[in-house]
Design a protein around this motif. Structure first.
Motif, PDB file in Angstrom:
ATOM      1  N   ARG A  17       0.833  -1.208   0.000  1.00  0.00           N
ATOM      2  CA  ARG A  17       0.000   0.000   0.000  1.00  0.00           C
ATOM      3  C   ARG A  17       0.864   1.253   0.000  1.00  0.00           C
ATOM      4  NH1 ARG A  17      -3.898  -3.143   3.041  1.00  0.00           N
ATOM      5  NH2 ARG A  17      -2.679  -2.921   4.937  1.00  0.00           N
ATOM      6  N   ARG A  18       1.873   1.272   0.856  1.00  0.00           N
ATOM      7  CA  ARG A  18       2.718   2.465   0.954  1.00  0.00           C
ATOM      8  C   ARG A  18       3.492   2.725  -0.334  1.00  0.00           C
ATOM      9  NH1 ARG A  18       5.427   2.567   7.040  1.00  0.00           N
ATOM     10  NH2 ARG A  18       3.468   2.498   8.215  1.00  0.00           N
ATOM     11  N   THR A  19       4.012   1.662  -0.928  1.00  0.00           N
ATOM     12  CA  THR A  19       4.758   1.826  -2.177  1.00  0.00           C
ATOM     13  C   THR A  19       3.859   2.349  -3.274  1.00  0.00           C
ATOM     14  OG1 THR A  19       6.280   0.037  -1.590  1.00  0.00           O
ATOM     15  CG2 THR A  19       6.140   0.639  -3.916  1.00  0.00           C
ATOM     16  N   PHE A  20       2.661   1.780  -3.392  1.00  0.00           N
ATOM     17  CA  PHE A  20       1.726   2.216  -4.428  1.00  0.00           C
ATOM     18  C   PHE A  20       1.338   3.676  -4.217  1.00  0.00           C
ATOM     19  CE2 PHE A  20      -2.788   2.724  -5.720  1.00  0.00           C
ATOM     20  CZ  PHE A  20      -2.598   2.636  -7.084  1.00  0.00           C
ATOM     21  N   ARG A  21       0.999   4.051  -2.988  1.00  0.00           N
ATOM     22  CA  ARG A  21       0.601   5.439  -2.722  1.00  0.00           C
ATOM     23  C   ARG A  21       1.753   6.407  -2.992  1.00  0.00           C
ATOM     24  NH1 ARG A  21      -4.464   4.337  -3.315  1.00  0.00           N
ATOM     25  NH2 ARG A  21      -5.475   3.310  -1.569  1.00  0.00           N
ATOM     26  N   THR A  22       2.968   5.994  -2.689  1.00  0.00           N
ATOM     27  CA  THR A  22       4.122   6.850  -2.950  1.00  0.00           C
ATOM     28  C   THR A  22       4.308   7.049  -4.449  1.00  0.00           C
ATOM     29  OG1 THR A  22       5.218   6.121  -0.916  1.00  0.00           O
ATOM     30  CG2 THR A  22       6.596   7.142  -2.606  1.00  0.00           C
ATOM     31  N   ARG A  23       4.161   5.967  -5.214  1.00  0.00           N
ATOM     32  CA  ARG A  23       4.324   6.063  -6.669  1.00  0.00           C
ATOM     33  C   ARG A  23       3.286   7.000  -7.285  1.00  0.00           C
ATOM     34  NH1 ARG A  23       9.339   4.181  -7.190  1.00  0.00           N
ATOM     35  NH2 ARG A  23       9.571   1.910  -7.256  1.00  0.00           N
ATOM     36  N   VAL A  24       2.039   6.890  -6.833  1.00  0.00           N
ATOM     37  CA  VAL A  24       0.945   7.602  -7.486  1.00  0.00           C
ATOM     38  C   VAL A  24       0.691   8.974  -6.886  1.00  0.00           C
ATOM     39  CG1 VAL A  24      -1.524   7.499  -8.029  1.00  0.00           C
ATOM     40  CG2 VAL A  24      -0.134   5.427  -8.149  1.00  0.00           C
ATOM     41  N   ALA A  25       0.785   9.081  -5.554  1.00  0.00           N
ATOM     42  CA  ALA A  25       0.445  10.342  -4.885  1.00  0.00           C
ATOM     43  C   ALA A  25       1.650  11.086  -4.346  1.00  0.00           C
ATOM     44  CB  ALA A  25      -0.537  10.078  -3.742  1.00  0.00           C
ATOM     45  N   GLY A  26       2.825  10.442  -4.350  1.00  0.00           N
ATOM     46  CA  GLY A  26       4.014  11.098  -3.830  1.00  0.00           C
ATOM     47  C   GLY A  26       4.119  11.074  -2.327  1.00  0.00           C
ATOM     48  N   GLY A  86      12.769  18.361 -23.409  1.00  0.00           N
ATOM     49  CA  GLY A  86      13.533  19.580 -23.169  1.00  0.00           C
ATOM     50  C   GLY A  86      13.235  20.277 -21.864  1.00  0.00           C
ATOM     51  N   HIS A  87      12.105  19.934 -21.226  1.00  0.00           N
ATOM     52  CA  HIS A  87      11.686  20.699 -20.048  1.00  0.00           C
ATOM     53  C   HIS A  87      11.194  19.802 -18.913  1.00  0.00           C
ATOM     54  CE1 HIS A  87      11.819  24.517 -22.342  1.00  0.00           C
ATOM     55  NE2 HIS A  87      11.483  23.737 -23.346  1.00  0.00           N
ATOM     56  N   SER A  88      11.661  18.585 -18.855  1.00  0.00           N
ATOM     57  CA  SER A  88      11.216  17.663 -17.811  1.00  0.00           C
ATOM     58  C   SER A  88      12.400  16.846 -17.323  1.00  0.00           C
ATOM     59  CB  SER A  88      10.123  16.731 -18.355  1.00  0.00           C
ATOM     60  OG  SER A  88       9.861  15.686 -17.447  1.00  0.00           O
ATOM     61  N   ASP A  89      12.392  16.530 -16.044  1.00  0.00           N
ATOM     62  CA  ASP A  89      13.434  15.668 -15.495  1.00  0.00           C
ATOM     63  C   ASP A  89      12.907  14.242 -15.318  1.00  0.00           C
ATOM     64  OD1 ASP A  89      11.684  16.083 -13.441  1.00  0.00           O
ATOM     65  OD2 ASP A  89      13.204  16.579 -11.932  1.00  0.00           O
ATOM     66  N   TYR A  90      12.065  13.810 -16.282  1.00  0.00           N
ATOM     67  CA  TYR A  90      11.403  12.517 -16.146  1.00  0.00           C
ATOM     68  C   TYR A  90      12.404  11.369 -16.066  1.00  0.00           C
ATOM     69  CZ  TYR A  90      12.264  11.501 -21.102  1.00  0.00           C
ATOM     70  OH  TYR A  90      12.859  11.254 -22.313  1.00  0.00           O
ATOM     71  N   ARG A  91      13.579  11.508 -16.693  1.00  0.00           N
ATOM     72  CA  ARG A  91      14.539  10.402 -16.623  1.00  0.00           C
ATOM     73  C   ARG A  91      15.149  10.281 -15.225  1.00  0.00           C
ATOM     74  NH1 ARG A  91      15.617   7.666 -21.100  1.00  0.00           N
ATOM     75  NH2 ARG A  91      15.054   8.565 -23.122  1.00  0.00           N
ATOM     76  N   ARG A  92      15.334  11.412 -14.578  1.00  0.00           N
ATOM     77  CA  ARG A  92      15.875  11.377 -13.218  1.00  0.00           C
ATOM     78  C   ARG A  92      14.798  11.040 -12.209  1.00  0.00           C
ATOM     79  NH1 ARG A  92      16.047  14.559  -8.954  1.00  0.00           N
ATOM     80  NH2 ARG A  92      14.928  16.226 -10.042  1.00  0.00           N
ATOM     81  N   ASP A  93      13.580  11.507 -12.465  1.00  0.00           N
ATOM     82  CA  ASP A  93      12.487  11.318 -11.515  1.00  0.00           C
ATOM     83  C   ASP A  93      11.197  10.952 -12.265  1.00  0.00           C
ATOM     84  OD1 ASP A  93      10.903  11.300  -9.242  1.00  0.00           O
ATOM     85  OD2 ASP A  93      10.678  13.485  -9.183  1.00  0.00           O
ATOM     86  N   PRO A  94      11.132   9.730 -12.819  1.00  0.00           N
ATOM     87  CA  PRO A  94       9.946   9.363 -13.601  1.00  0.00           C
ATOM     88  C   PRO A  94       8.672   9.330 -12.771  1.00  0.00           C
ATOM     89  CG  PRO A  94      11.310   7.434 -13.179  1.00  0.00           C
ATOM     90  CD  PRO A  94      12.106   8.631 -12.748  1.00  0.00           C
ATOM     91  N   GLY A 232      14.141   2.049 -11.037  1.00  0.00           N
ATOM     92  CA  GLY A 232      13.673   2.183  -9.661  1.00  0.00           C
ATOM     93  C   GLY A 232      12.634   1.172  -9.246  1.00  0.00           C
ATOM     94  N   LEU A 233      12.219   0.279 -10.148  1.00  0.00           N
ATOM     95  CA  LEU A 233      11.250  -0.734  -9.762  1.00  0.00           C
ATOM     96  C   LEU A 233      11.923  -1.809  -8.919  1.00  0.00           C
ATOM     97  CD1 LEU A 233       9.398  -1.249 -13.173  1.00  0.00           C
ATOM     98  CD2 LEU A 233       8.506  -0.057 -11.165  1.00  0.00           C
ATOM     99  N   SER A 234      11.240  -2.231  -7.886  1.00  0.00           N
ATOM    100  CA  SER A 234      11.779  -3.310  -7.057  1.00  0.00           C
ATOM    101  C   SER A 234      11.597  -4.651  -7.768  1.00  0.00           C
ATOM    102  CB  SER A 234      11.045  -3.347  -5.715  1.00  0.00           C
ATOM    103  OG  SER A 234       9.702  -3.764  -5.894  1.00  0.00           O
ATOM    104  N   ARG A 235      12.194  -5.697  -7.208  1.00  0.00           N
ATOM    105  CA  ARG A 235      12.062  -7.023  -7.818  1.00  0.00           C
ATOM    106  C   ARG A 235      10.609  -7.480  -7.810  1.00  0.00           C
ATOM    107  NH1 ARG A 235      16.396 -10.931  -5.079  1.00  0.00           N
ATOM    108  NH2 ARG A 235      15.402 -12.380  -6.563  1.00  0.00           N
ATOM    109  N   ALA A 236       9.844  -7.049  -6.831  1.00  0.00           N
ATOM    110  CA  ALA A 236       8.429  -7.416  -6.785  1.00  0.00           C
ATOM    111  C   ALA A 236       7.601  -6.574  -7.752  1.00  0.00           C
ATOM    112  CB  ALA A 236       7.895  -7.258  -5.366  1.00  0.00           C
TER     113      ALA A 236
END
Length: 312
Positions: A17-26, A86-94, A232-236
């Motif tokens: 739950r915590r991992t999912f909420r962090t991914r989606v809601a920060g 050109g205007h996003s850091d998506y590779r560093r912080d997808p 950044g994805l875990s093995r699970a």
């Protein structure tokens, strides 16, 4: 043998739950400040009816797959892609980019009219800074109404396809023409950002997408790999995410799929059915673990259509 959690340590389901909420809601709780504002800022009225089709589509977990479909599709437009690269850091912080998109979607859907207007003003402000010229000399601007129109078309088509294939059947609630209602009712969210000439039915949506076919270009191979397997994805998480991306590649519009290097909705056969069935099972399992989304709980509390959330 699974080692028991220590005193005060979260168990495996809580970690999911915590991992999912962090991914989606920060936020591991799923309730950062912007989610709490959905519950308390503004009056009961929002842009969309709590009993309507937009809440029904955006309240389901197929939005996770819809988001992947939308990203693959949007990247086929070279000017949209230039703005992101050109205007996003998506590779560093997808995942940060995912949180930003989820916030806009959730606030516009479940928030008050006041909060949705404020959120769109925030996004318009970001768009004003996204402008430039491609390597071959083409100018782009994130505030360009035609580019915003493309992003909206790809988004709407993606979320519609994801819900139709992976979500609950909405025909008993809204009739067999519910896709037309979704396309028509969701359009004001894009108008608030500056898009114009938006479709009001599923047929108009398909026609509008086809109109963009001459300008679409192949999605770069490295970006495609990045979207289908971000760092950044875990093995699970990795096999779970792979199941969702496998479904996403099958849900792209036939107009966009060739540029994205994906089979798209024209693909048929038992392997396609298996991949979609796997994604459905994954989403059902995830819902059983995570429960209702906090942003929808917040919206239902504010509108008087649900109880006060325990976290508020």
């Amino acid at each position: 043998m699974t080692r028991p959690a220590g005193p005060g340590a979260p168990g495996p389901l809580e970690r999911v739950r915590r991992t999912f909420r962090t991914r989606v809601a920060g936020d591991p709780s799923g309730t950062p400040d912007w989610v709490r504002e959905v519950a308390v800022v503004g009056g009961r009225d929002g842009w969309f009816d709590p009993a309507g089709v937009v809440w029904a589509v955006h309240g389901g977990l197929p939005t996770l797959v819809g988001g992947l479909v939308a990203l693959l599709g949007q990247a086929a437009h070279p000017l949209a892609l230039a703005g992101v690269q050109g205007h996003s850091d998506y590779r560093r912080d997808p995942w940060g980019r995912l949180v930003g998109t989820a916030r806009w979607l959730a606030v516009c859907t479940f928030g008050s009219a006041e909060l949705a207007e404020r959120e769109c003003a925030r996004v318009r402000g970001m768009h004003r800074r996204v402008r430039g010229t491609t390597a071959d000399g083409r100018a782009y601007s994130a505030g360009d109404p035609e580019l915003l129109r493309w992003v909206h078309l790809a988004f709407t088509d993606a979320f519609l396809a994801a819900h139709r294939e992976l979500g609950v059947d909405l025909a008993p609630r809204f009739g067999r023409r519910w896709p037309d209602a979704y396309v028509r009712e969701w359009a004001p969210s894009a108008r608030a950002l500056g898009a114009r000439d938006l479709p009001a039915s599923e047929a108009e949506l398909a026609e509008a997408l086809t109109g963009f076919a001459p300008v679409l270009e192949p999605v770069p191979a490295d970006l495609r790999r990045f979207l289908l397997a971000p760092p950044g994805l875990s093995r699970a998480e990795a096999p779970f995410y792979a199941g969702l991306t496998g479904a996403a590649e099958l849900l792209l519009s036939p107009v966009v799929a060739p540029s994205a290097g994906a089979p798209g909705r024209g693909a048929r056969g038992p392997r396609r059915r298996l991949r979609l069935a796997t994604a459905r099972a994954q989403l059902r399992a995830l819902r059983a673990v995570t429960g209702p989304e906090p942003w929808e709980q917040a919206g239902r509390f504010r509108t008087g259509t649900g109880p006060r959330p325990t976290w508020l």
